[in-house]
Design a protein around this motif. Structure first.
Motif, short mmCIF file in Angstrom:
data_model
loop_
_atom_site.label_atom_id
_atom_site.label_comp_id
_atom_site.label_asym_id
_atom_site.label_seq_id
_atom_site.Cartn_x
_atom_site.Cartn_y
_atom_site.Cartn_z
N HIS A 115 0.84 -1.20 0.00
CA HIS A 115 0.00 0.00 0.00
C HIS A 115 0.87 1.25 0.00
CE1 HIS A 115 -2.49 3.21 1.83
NE2 HIS A 115 -3.49 2.63 1.18
N LEU A 118 2.45 1.86 -3.53
CA LEU A 118 1.61 2.06 -4.72
C LEU A 118 0.71 3.28 -4.67
CD1 LEU A 118 0.58 -1.64 -5.44
CD2 LEU A 118 2.51 -0.36 -6.38
N VAL A 119 0.33 3.73 -3.48
CA VAL A 119 -0.64 4.82 -3.43
C VAL A 119 -0.03 6.14 -3.91
CG1 VAL A 119 -2.04 3.77 -1.63
CG2 VAL A 119 -0.14 5.28 -0.99
N GLU A 120 -0.88 6.96 -4.49
CA GLU A 120 -0.45 8.26 -5.00
C GLU A 120 -0.06 9.19 -3.86
OE1 GLU A 120 0.82 10.45 -7.77
OE2 GLU A 120 -0.72 9.14 -8.64
N SER A 137 -7.43 4.33 -2.96
CA SER A 137 -7.59 3.62 -4.24
C SER A 137 -6.94 4.39 -5.38
CB SER A 137 -9.08 3.41 -4.54
OG SER A 137 -9.77 4.64 -4.60
N GLU A 138 -6.31 5.53 -5.06
CA GLU A 138 -5.59 6.31 -6.06
C GLU A 138 -4.15 5.82 -6.12
OE1 GLU A 138 -6.00 10.58 -5.82
OE2 GLU A 138 -7.92 10.39 -4.78
N LEU A 139 -3.80 5.16 -7.21
CA LEU A 139 -2.50 4.52 -7.33
C LEU A 139 -1.63 5.26 -8.33
CD1 LEU A 139 -3.67 0.79 -7.42
CD2 LEU A 139 -3.19 2.24 -5.44
N ARG A 140 -0.33 5.29 -8.06
CA ARG A 140 0.57 6.04 -8.94
C ARG A 140 1.18 5.18 -10.04
NH1 ARG A 140 6.18 6.99 -5.89
NH2 ARG A 140 6.29 5.15 -4.57
N TYR A 141 0.86 3.89 -10.03
CA TYR A 141 1.30 2.99 -11.10
C TYR A 141 0.08 2.32 -11.72
CZ TYR A 141 5.83 3.45 -8.78
OH TYR A 141 6.97 3.95 -8.21
N CYS A 143 -1.41 -0.94 -12.30
CA CYS A 143 -1.13 -2.21 -11.61
C CYS A 143 -2.00 -3.36 -12.08
CB CYS A 143 -1.34 -2.04 -10.10
SG CYS A 143 -0.29 -0.80 -9.32
N TRP A 258 -9.40 -1.75 -4.91
CA TRP A 258 -8.26 -2.34 -5.63
C TRP A 258 -8.77 -3.54 -6.43
CZ3 TRP A 258 -2.75 -2.21 -3.29
CH2 TRP A 258 -2.51 -0.97 -2.69
#
Length: 295
Positions: A115, A118-120, A137-141, A143, A258
């Motif tokens: 977590h 991955l999170v923004e 739930s805001e991810l920077r990749y 996935c 996710w």
């Protein structure tokens, strides 16, 4: 397969999750060999260099020549690796792997670290899995999540048997060599490598029966044998508690948005390589192929 990265888009990463003992390392290598991938360890205990049996580190032959990052890189005497430190180290690894046109594959059981990575928006003061969860739930990749899961009853018996196999493979001797007496009555909080399941359980044993050279099990009295069996059972119990917590956290991530695909590896845990290929690997390959082709 070489992964082409468009710099204007989020980098693609495959994330392999699951409870301890379900086959995460196995799947990560299988996919890395098929998609020109490199693996980033996301197990906070396996960051440390040493106690390979107790920490269940994947062996050199099992890696099949696939590069592994953040695996056994921290000296045993160093303290806790913070979430912020892991985010920085793992982010750098992802960028380096992607820059070579390779596929970053994250594999490990520390869902809090996953977590964090991955999170923004990362808050180092927040525990995403607390009673007041703050899962983002805001991810920077971009996935692709794969969850290797095994039914409760099968995994319970498998983990118990695995502990016995670990002890037979030298875990007791490994822990004896690592043991250092603590001051009587010490209430120091465990950190870093000392959180490894097996260390606190056998520290209590070694306080009663300090490690000795040329120690022969056949010469142990009944009290010592009972203390040993109690320590082994504690390792089994705590391993099972860890597995349950890992699954609970994956479910929380799923409920928070996710998109995690579950792979049922129950049959493969009791059967041959062919069953693994049919029930887990084939579906995983199809999923990753579609993920990489997706814009």
């Amino acid at each position: 397969m070489t992964v082409c990265m468009n710099q204007s888009r989020k980098e693609k990463v495959v994330v392999i999750m699951g409870a301890t003992g379900t086959g995460k390392s196995r799947l990560s290598v299988d996919l890395a060999t098929r998609f020109s991938g490199e693996i980033i360890n996301s197990d906070k205990i396996q960051l440390y260099n040493g106690l390979e049996i107790a920490t269940n580190q994947i062996t050199i032959p099992e890696r099949c020549g696939v590069p592994h990052h953040l695996l056994g890189v921290i000296p045993l005497d160093e303290g806790e690796v913070s979430a912020s430190e892991f985010r920085s180290l793992a982010s750098r690894s992802i960028s380096e792997i992607a820059s070579r046109g390779k596929l970053p594959i994250i594999a490990g059981g520390s869902n809090s670290f996953i977590h964090t990575l991955l999170v923004e928006h990362f808050d180092p003061e927040s525990n995403p899995f607390s009673s007041m969860p703050s899962i983002s739930s805001e991810l920077r990749y971009d996935c692709c999540f794969l969850w290797v899961d095994v039914s409760v009853s099968v995994l319970f018996h498998y983990l118990s048997k695995r502990v016995d196999q670990m002890m037979e493979s030298g875990m007791f001797e490994e822990l004896a060599g690592f043991y250092k007496p603590r001051h009587s009555g010490s209430t120091t909080t465990l950190s870093g490598i000392h959180k490894t399941i097996g260390i606190p359980e056998f520290d209590r044993y070694f306080e009663l029966y300090p490690p000795e050279k040329n120690d022969k099990v056949c010469e142990w009295d009944s009290a010592r044998k009972a203390a040993y069996e109690e320590a082994v059972q504690a390792v089994k119990d705590n391993t099972w508690q860890l597995a349950k917590k890992q699954v609970e956290r994956i479910m929380k991530l799923r409920c928070s948005g996710w998109e995690i695909q579950r792979l049922d590896a129950t049959a493969s845990l009791r059967s041959s390589r062919e069953v693994w290929d049919k029930t887990v690997l084939e579906e995983s390959i199809k999923t990753v192929k579609n993920f990489l082709l997706k814009d």
